[in-house]
Design an enzyme around this catalytic site. Structure first.
Site: not given
Ligand SMILES: Cc1cc2nc3c(=O)[nH]c(=O)nc-3n(C[C@H](O)[C@H](O)[C@H](O)COP(=O)(O)OP(=O)(O)OC[C@H]3O[C@@H](n4cnc5c(N)ncnc54)[C@H](O)[C@@H]3O)c2cc1C
Length: 396
Positions: A36, A110, A219, A297
């Site tokens: 991370e 979260r 909620y 994502d």
């Molecule tokens: C307003 C809003 C509401 C939402 N509500 C919901 C919901 O109700 N239910 C739901 O399921 N989803 C919801 N989502 C979507 C959800 O937040 C995301 O899809 C999810 O958090 C993605 O998780 P992830 O682990 O793929 O990415 P992220 O949470 O973005 O994690 C990526 C990680 O990688 C790290 N990183 C980045 N680049 C590097 C690098 N080069 N080297 C090392 N580390 C790195 C970052 O620091 C981060 O910690 C919502 C999104 C938004 C914007």
């Protein structure tokens, strides 16, 4: 700096997707290292919805027992017209819902979700957790992937998974499709003590007030002690081409000025000093090359209108762990990763595309609004067809 040889899975990013993947791999007996870039693991302090598809995966991961005391079990998903405060539609999450999907609908903080996943990772010998490790490059050499970090260190593994979020640098190397697509939608969030909330008529539900170019989600979280609030506007400034500075608090107030006093009052529950500009990407395959792939994502970012981005990342985690375990870290990794991508691509695409469509439906005005309200009035709380494909989910 030192170079460590680890014939294991390297996971870039310690968000919900990254830590869920490490845990899923460990549950199948596979070793991984999570990197991370932030100085600490963590999540932002707001709520997240978990459809029953994600609940079942989290249960398989073994974290629901610890998460349940903090979760709120949603009774109904309710849509209300923000212009007249009339209920448009509801999905009951009661016995018929639970029977059909084999799980409840829950909402959690979260930090509670990320926290239980991280705690479970910390208890597993198979998982190494590293902070302040920003991936800057990677390279495949023979049967290994070498990951290089900003502090000069490097690690070797059998697989590299880019779980590095919306602006994934691993994606940039694999696909190179540039920055994500701004939707022109801007969100404001706020968590307030439940005691502060004036209207408590829907305290057991997840409610969305919808209106022209806006919606407001509410909620409860943390065993019901706090209320999560999310206000979103479709920026007219953005639509006019003012792409640098849009969706500010003035626009938020202006767009919401047509809503009922009750809805406008709820805007006091969201902070105005910070907002989130929403993005997604056009779905596309091709996120796997050799021993490297994407997850969450990084692979298929979506607008939040189905509340499924994190749910998809959790599903991805379970699927990819199964594929790598079936191949073994010494087996045909590329075939395993391609099979994972193939299984996840269209499901992720369907979430992204449907979320855009739901956004258009909830933000509509005039005749389209009348038609929406008329058609939705004909469904019953036990009509699940809109979400059936989604909530049926996948098998672990
Ligand atoms: C307003 C809003 C509401 C939402 N509500 C919901 C919901 O109700 N239910 C739901 O399921 N989803 C919801 N989502 C979507 C959800 O937040 C995301 O899809 C999810 O958090 C993605 O998780 P992830 O682990 O793929 O990415 P992220 O949470 O973005 O994690 C990526 C990680 O990688 C790290 N990183 C980045 N680049 C590097 C690098 N080069 N080297 C090392 N580390 C790195 C970052 O620091 C981060 O910690 C919502 C999104 C938004 C914007």
């Amino acid at each position: 700096m030192g170079s460590k040889i680890n014939p294991e899975v390297l996971i870039i990013g310690g968000g919900i997707g990254g830590v869920a993947t490490a845990l899923a791999l460990a549950r199948r007996g596979l070793r991984s290292q999570v990197f991370e870039k932030a100085p600490e693991f963590g999540e932002i302090g707001y709520g997240i919805q978990q459809g029953p598809n994600a609940y079942r995966m989290l249960d398989w991961l073994g974290v629901m027992k610890d998460l349940e005391p903090q979760a709120v079990f949603t009774q109904n998903l309710i849509l209300i017209d923000a212009l007249d405060d009339r209920e448009i539609a509801r999905i009951s999450c009661g016995p018929a819902f639970r029977k059909r999907y084999g799980a409840p609908y829950t909402v959690v903080h979260r930090r509670d979700l990320h926290g239980v996943l991280l705690d479970a990772c910390r208890k597993r010998d198979e998982i190494g957790l590293h902070t302040a490790k920003e991936l800057v490059s990677f390279e495949e050499r023979g049967n290994e992937v070498i990951a290089r970090f900003a502090d000069g260190s490097e690690y070797k593994g059998a697989v590299l998974i880019g779980a590095d979020g919306l602006r994934s640098c691993v994606r940039e190397v694999l696909i190179g499709d540039g920055p994500p697509r701004p939707a022109g939608h801007v969100t404001y969030r706020g968590v307030v003590s439940f005691d502060q909330v004036k209207d408590r008529s829907h305290f057991e539900d997840m409610v969305i007030w919808v209106g022209p170019n806006l919606h407001f989600v509410q909620y409860r979280l943390r065993g019901g002690t706090v209320m999560n609030n999310v206000a979103t506007v479709v920026s007219r400034k953005f639509e006019r081409g003012e792409r640098e500075d849009y969706g500010g608090p003035d626009e938020l107030m202006e767009v919401f000025s047509r809503t009922t006093p009750h809805v406008q009052e709820m805007l006091t529950y969201v902070g105005k000093d910070k907002n989130w500009v929403l993005h997604d990407r056009e779905p596309q395959p091709g996120w796997t090359r050799g021993r490297v792939t994407l997850l969450g994502d990084a692979a298929h970012p979506t607008l939040q209108y189905l509340a499924q981005g994190a749910c998809m990342a959790i599903e991805d985690a379970v699927v990819i762990s199964g594929k790598i375990a079936a191949a073994g870290t010494g087996g045909d990794i590329n075939a395993a990763l391609l099979s994972y991508e193939n299984e996840r691509y269209l499901r992720g695409a369907r979430v992204t595309v449907t979320a855009r469509l739901f956004g258009a439906i909830i933000h509509c005005d005039q005749g389209t609004r009348d038609l929406r309200n008329h058609l939705l009035a004909q469904r019953t709380p036990e009509t699940f067809w809109e979400v059936d494909w989604l909530y049926r989910g996948i098998e672990a």
